[in-house]
Design an enzyme around this catalytic site. Sequence first.
Site, PDB file in Angstrom:
ATOM      1  N   SER A 180       0.606  -1.239  -0.164  1.00  0.00           N
ATOM      2  CA  SER A 180       0.022   0.145  -0.084  1.00  0.00           C
ATOM      3  C   SER A 180       1.116   1.044  -0.017  1.00  0.00           C
ATOM      4  CB  SER A 180      -1.200  -0.153   1.491  1.00  0.00           C
ATOM      5  OG  SER A 180      -1.447   1.267   1.653  1.00  0.00           O
TER       6      SER A 180
ATOM      7  N   TYR B  46      -3.007  -0.155   9.916  1.00  0.00           N
ATOM      8  CA  TYR B  46      -2.549  -0.651   8.903  1.00  0.00           C
ATOM      9  C   TYR B  46      -1.387  -0.136   8.466  1.00  0.00           C
ATOM     10  CZ  TYR B  46      -3.654  -0.761   4.220  1.00  0.00           C
ATOM     11  OH  TYR B  46      -3.892  -1.212   3.039  1.00  0.00           O
TER      12      TYR B  46
END
Length: 291
Positions: free
Chosen positions: A137, A150
């Site tokens: 990501s 995250y």
Amino acid sequence: MAVVLITGCNSGFGMAGALAFARRGDTVYGTVREPGRGDTLLDHARQEGLEVRIEVLDVTRPDTFPALVEKIVSESERLDVLVNNAGILLPGAWEDLCEEDIRRVMETNFFGPMLLSRAVLPQMREQTSGCIIMISSLSGLAGLAADVPYTASKFALEGATEALRHEVDRWGIRLALVEPGQYATALFRNTDGLPANYPPDSPYRALIENKLTEIQRGQPNALPPEQVGELLPVIADSDGSRLRWPADDLARHVLGAMHGQDDNARDEFLRGAGGSDWWSQGLDAPEASDD
């Protein structure tokens, strides 16, 4: 023809990747967390006359990994590609999130893919070939406010993957990181509200609500997951000399911006990208704009 294992195939990148590999005749094993969650993938495969095999796998249960790898090798005699795609995103400020939720993010996004990779390594070493692809990501490159668990999981995944590739390259095993921007996947669609147990009087509430609003406002312009799905076979066929694969223009921009900057320039870029200048300056949240 390659034998491919992909996690998180009920939708998004996992489903798109499974279909992309199957279209070129590869043997594809797609995993889902619960029985029945692979039905949509199977329907798409049947419509195109493709074969995809569904397996149930909870990536937070590493004790089940060896049996799955053994089953695949028993049926298909090898395992050429592993795509670690399954992941979760929990909205909230670090101070507000409970430890259980934080650990769940790390178990799913970091320990799951790394331990599944460890489980396939003996077979790939025996073959003296293989490719392990991690769906990372932009949060693995740039730490933004309201994104701590995250971000931590993806930074850890990035570093571990970069180090692991140097341990296993002598056996012809290649590792790659995919860096996607914002795509129309369940990861973002499911961040439409705060957890039920989120503190109503949180001092960070305005920051988190603004973050969720920005995510949802970006959804109409989110890219199709097929763009990443079609990239996966390209990576699997590559020679392994390239580690990070930005999947779109935004990802290429962020990847370029995050290398070669001093801390002040990096902070300025991140506050702008994350839209959190107002928060750092102690101001009220900006009003939403339709622009």
